[in-house]
Design a protein around this motif. Structure first.
Motif, PDB file in Angstrom:
ATOM      1  N   ASP B 115      65.342  90.140   0.895  1.00 19.97           N
ATOM      2  CA  ASP B 115      64.224  89.733   1.776  1.00 19.97           C
ATOM      3  C   ASP B 115      64.261  90.151   3.066  1.00 19.97           C
ATOM      4  O   ASP B 115      64.137  88.960   3.996  1.00 19.97           O
ATOM      5  CB  ASP B 115      63.861  88.180   1.308  1.00 19.97           C
ATOM      6  N   VAL B 119      59.933  86.958   3.780  1.00 22.25           N
ATOM      7  CA  VAL B 119      58.521  86.680   3.399  1.00 22.25           C
ATOM      8  C   VAL B 119      58.760  85.542   2.091  1.00 22.25           C
ATOM      9  O   VAL B 119      57.449  85.033   1.798  1.00 22.25           O
ATOM     10  CB  VAL B 119      57.428  87.785   3.057  1.00 22.25           C
ATOM     11  N   MET B 122      56.241  82.563   1.137  1.00 23.09           N
ATOM     12  CA  MET B 122      54.979  82.230   2.091  1.00 23.09           C
ATOM     13  C   MET B 122      53.544  82.152   0.812  1.00 23.09           C
ATOM     14  O   MET B 122      53.833  82.803  -0.318  1.00 23.09           O
ATOM     15  CB  MET B 122      54.757  83.562   2.823  1.00 23.09           C
ATOM     16  N   ALA B 128      52.089  87.466   5.118  1.00 22.83           N
ATOM     17  CA  ALA B 128      53.301  88.048   4.626  1.00 22.83           C
ATOM     18  C   ALA B 128      53.264  89.597   4.854  1.00 22.83           C
ATOM     19  O   ALA B 128      54.404  90.188   5.252  1.00 22.83           O
ATOM     20  CB  ALA B 128      53.534  87.675   2.896  1.00 22.83           C
ATOM     21  N   ARG B 131      53.970  90.422   8.427  1.00 18.51           N
ATOM     22  CA  ARG B 131      55.450  90.150   8.841  1.00 18.51           C
ATOM     23  C   ARG B 131      56.444  91.393   8.302  1.00 18.51           C
ATOM     24  O   ARG B 131      57.399  91.847   8.881  1.00 18.51           O
ATOM     25  CB  ARG B 131      56.031  89.033   8.081  1.00 18.51           C
ATOM     26  N   TYR B 191      59.492  96.559  -0.454  1.00 19.68           N
ATOM     27  CA  TYR B 191      58.325  95.815  -0.788  1.00 19.68           C
ATOM     28  C   TYR B 191      57.304  96.451  -1.794  1.00 19.68           C
ATOM     29  O   TYR B 191      57.053  97.682  -1.642  1.00 19.68           O
ATOM     30  CB  TYR B 191      57.641  94.739   0.205  1.00 19.68           C
ATOM     31  N   VAL B 212      56.211  86.729  -3.140  1.00 21.42           N
ATOM     32  CA  VAL B 212      54.686  85.900  -2.557  1.00 21.42           C
ATOM     33  C   VAL B 212      53.816  85.900  -3.848  1.00 21.42           C
ATOM     34  O   VAL B 212      53.675  87.078  -4.288  1.00 21.42           O
ATOM     35  CB  VAL B 212      54.266  86.750  -1.526  1.00 21.42           C
TER      36      VAL B 212
END
Lengths: 260, 272, 232
Positions: B115, B119, B122, B128, B131, B191, B212
């Protein structure tokens, strides 16, 4: 369509009075390619029933002349006449040609003969007979089912000859047919040519071999640099050459024309 | 001899064509999405429908965008996808009959367990995403006009980030299906946003984790539409309607609810 | 890779009926497409290779260029033609094995034709004067050249087979990868890859490779036997 069964080549003959008639005539033939004249001015007669031999040094245009006479190459000037008329498809169908290196299809000896007969328009029902006759003519009966391209050089050339004779042409061109053959094979080919001549086929052979010319030829055409240097009955002309090129050739000298 | 060759060709041809002719059963064609197919949902519910009605269901699983376009061409009897605005437009254009809610699941944000953008945990998905953008860590997007892609773009639109400007940089548009995109994310440690069903069924997670989840905006609604038989006369209206009715029925809904993978329920029926 | 091989052998040994159905459908689609492509491509390629007609060079160039057609583009073209809203939509062929056969035929025919043109042109170089001397008509020439090139043409057909059996783009679009209907080896491999089942996908790839090996070996055996019988 001529009927093979009725007209077997070996029994066919032309009547004596037509034997010396002119079958083909070349008039002022000219062939140019890429700005070079390979045939400059060829005029000659090919007489029916005779075996004409075309000789001359390398590059004289012998093979090209055969191709032009047979219609495989178009002359850029002059005319090819068959029985006094321009060469057409019907006339070409009465001619055949054997090449220096036999061109055989990738199939059996018999199938090659059958192909030649079919190409010449022999009806299906006569083809078996034609194949049998061709095998006899070429002395290849035991090899009928062998792949043609696995035959020896001599056998291949005999098959090519039999294919050319398959539909009884009136005139046969041969371009150095024995150039790569041993003496025994050469003799068999020459025997076949003799048989064809006896049957009345007009023959035109290009050869380098003066001995062969004497064995098989009636008339001589000597080419030099795209022109006919000398022509006439073969034995007479070889015995007493009139032109400088033939004289030089007979004496084993190189003839180099000054104009070059 | 050529005849022999031709004959051999013709023989092999007729053999090949004559080989297993499809059983002459009634079937419908459903244009659907990879998430329903790859998660195994169809394998679970379709045999039940076919057993009851004798109607076989052939599923073409592509991205939602392509599924909608195929259906708009009349190449399908039923549309079963997850992009509500696009589905409503499909109906409004006269390509489909009524649209029905079928079920939902949710999207999740997955990423490398290390990560790097920080995030994990969150609950505000747009925060998120912002970020991730700020950290400029790689983000793998479907980029294929699919339902998931449309949902992802809706979320980005709620952030100050312009992904079209970042495209080719940290924002990587794969132009591929969900599975292919997850393979890429797994390979490059990126991601990605995926529907939960595909994620659970996906076998090549590698170092990826769910980071998330739970934001209401990650809601993923599936809908079903019968393709308009008046617009496309080839549509098998009766059989297609039977399928739609069954999916919305108590039986169909409980069949959907009963599908679990690794102990988790993948889809939650919510037909009205 | 070794794992994939073991898993592939396991798959084959398991005799899974679904796997066999997929393998058989792959073979059926591809072999039919290759046969159709040969029926069209052999005479077409031979005509371009052996005959002289206006536009011949252009046709040869086009065939060579079409060899590089991406399968996806072919799939899209066939999809648009067979779609319910396309010109042949009424036939109802989209998402059937027939549609896949059509797409692969479109894909493979240029390959067969272009390679045939080359083979036949080379052979015609050897035969042309003899054919002209014998007065062989154009259709007999084409038939004779094709027949005499038959073993080289087997290799040509294999090239087409290799291209068709390995492509996924065209059959995916026009077939739809529908389970038990249009799912073939390559679309299954793509599907399993998208599910993240990379090892299964690789094992299926190995099965496909074995399939291609078997077909190639069979054709090579035919060719060698025949060549030993010496017509080559």
């Amino acid at each position: 369509m001529r009927d093979l069964a009725a007209q077997d080549l070996l029994s066919r003959g032309h009547s004596p009075q037509t034997a010396a008639a002119v079958l083909m005539r070349a008039e002022a033939l000219r062939f140019e390619t890429a700005g070079r004249a390979l045939l400059k001015d060829v005029t000659l007669d090919l007489r029916a029933g005779r075996h004409s031999v075309i000789m001359g040094p390398n590059g004289a245009g012998k093979s090209l002349l055969l191709r032009v006479l047979h219609g495989l190459a178009r002359p850029t000037g002059g005319a090819v006449l068959w029985e006094a008329r321009p060469l057409d498809a019907a006339a070409r169908a009465q001619q055949a040609m054997v090449f220096q290196r036999p061109v055989l299809l990738r199939r059996s000896v018999a199938a090659n003969l059958r192909f030649a007969l079919a190409a010449r328009g022999v009806p299906r029902r006569y083809r078996a007979e034609g194949v049998a006759a061709g095998l006899v003519r070429a002395r290849l009966e035991p090899l009928a089912n062998s792949p043609a391209r696995r035959l020896s050089g001599g056998e291949q050339q005999r098959l090519a000859l039999a294919m050319a004779l398959a539909a009884n042409p009136r005139l046969l061109f041969l371009d150095e047919p024995t150039a790569s053959l041993d003496p025994a094979s050469t003799q068999l080919v020459e025997t076949m040519l003799g048989e064809a001549r006896s049957a009345g086929v007009t023959l035109v052979t290009v050869t380098h071999d003066a001995g062969q010319a004497r064995r098989i030829g009636d008339d001589l055409v000597f080419l030099q640099d795209g022109m006919v240097a000398e022509t006439g009955p073969l034995t007479e002309r070889l015995a007493a050459p009139r032109s400088a090129p033939l004289r030089a050739w007979m004496e084993g000298r190189l003839y180099i024309p000054e104009t070059r | 001899m050529y005849r022999r060759m031709l004959f051999a060709m013709a023989a092999s041809l007729s053999l090949a064509v004559a080989a297993p002719a499809m059983a002459a059963e009634e079937f419908i064609l459903v244009q659907s999405t990879t998430s329903t197919q790859n998660s195994g949902l169809f394998d679970h519910i379709l045999p039940q429908f076919t057993g009851e009605t004798g109607i076989a269901v052939r599923v073409v699983a592509v991205g939602t965008g392509q599924a909608i376009r195929n259906a708009a061409n009349g190449d399908g009897d039923v549309l079963f996808v997850h992009a509500k605005p696009a589905e409503e437009a499909f109906v409004a254009e006269g390509n489909g009959m009524a649209r029905h809610d079928v079920m939902y699941n949710d999207f999740v944000l997955v990423g490398p367990s290390s990560d790097p953008a920080g995030v994990r945990g969150m609950t505000d998905v747009t925060a998120a995403l912002a970020r991730i953008a700020e950290a400029e860590t790689p983000f793998a997007s479907r980029g294929d006009d699919s339902g998931t892609h449309k949902a992802e773009l809706r979320l980005w639109a709620q952030t100050p980030v312009s992904v079209s400007e970042a495209s080719g940089g940290w924002y990587r548009e794969t132009g591929s299906g969900m599975g292919a995109t997850l393979n890429i994310a797994s390979g490059m440690g990126a991601y990605a946003m995926t529907d939960r069903a595909t994620w659970i069924a996906f076998a090549n997670k590698g170092a990826l984790d769910i980071l998330v989840e739970g934001d209401d905006r990650l809601f993923n609604q599936y809908g079903i539409i019968l393709v308009n038989p008046e617009r496309h006369p080839n549509v098998k209206a009766a059989a297609g309607q039977a399928f739609v009715d069954w999916i919305l029925s108590e039986e169909g809904q409980s069949a959907i609810a009963s599908y679990t993978l690794e102990g988790e329920q993948l889809f939650f029926p919510n037909a009205k | 890779m070794l794992d994939a091989l073991v898993q592939a052998l396991g798959l084959i040994a398991s005799g899974d009926p679904d796997l066999w159905a997929i393998v058989l459908l792959s073979l059926r689609v591809t072999l039919t497409a290759v046969a159709l492509s040969c029926i069209i491509g052999f005479p077409l390629g031979a005509a371009v290779g052996a005959l002289r007609f206006p536009g011949r060079g252009g046709v040869a160039l086009l065939l060579n260029a079409l060899m590089g057609l991406p399968p996806v583009v072919v799939g899209l073209m066939v999809y648009l033609a067979l779609s319910a809203s396309g010109p042949f939509g009424v036939l109802g062929l989209l998402y059937t094995p027939t549609a896949m056969i059509i797409a692969q035929t479109v894909l493979v025919t240029p390959i067969i034709a272009a390679l045939t043109r080359q083979v036949v042109e080379d052979l015609d170089g050897q035969y042309a004067e003899q054919f002209a001397s014998l007065g062989v008509r154009w259709h007999d020439r084409i038939a004779a050249l094709l027949w005499d090139a038959r073993y080289a043409l087997l290799t040509v057909a294999l090239a087409g087979f290799g291209r068709a059996v390995a492509e996924v783009g065209a059959v995916l679009i026009v077939g739809g990868n529908i389970n038990h209907v249009t799912r073939v080896m390559t679309t299954t491999i793509a599907l399993e890859t998208s599910k993240g089942n990379l090892h299964l996908a690789l094992a299926l790839g190995v099965v496909l490779l074995m399939l291609a090996l078997i077909v190639n070996a069979a054709v090579m055996a035919v060719r060698q036997t025949a060549e030993r019988a010496a017509y080559a």
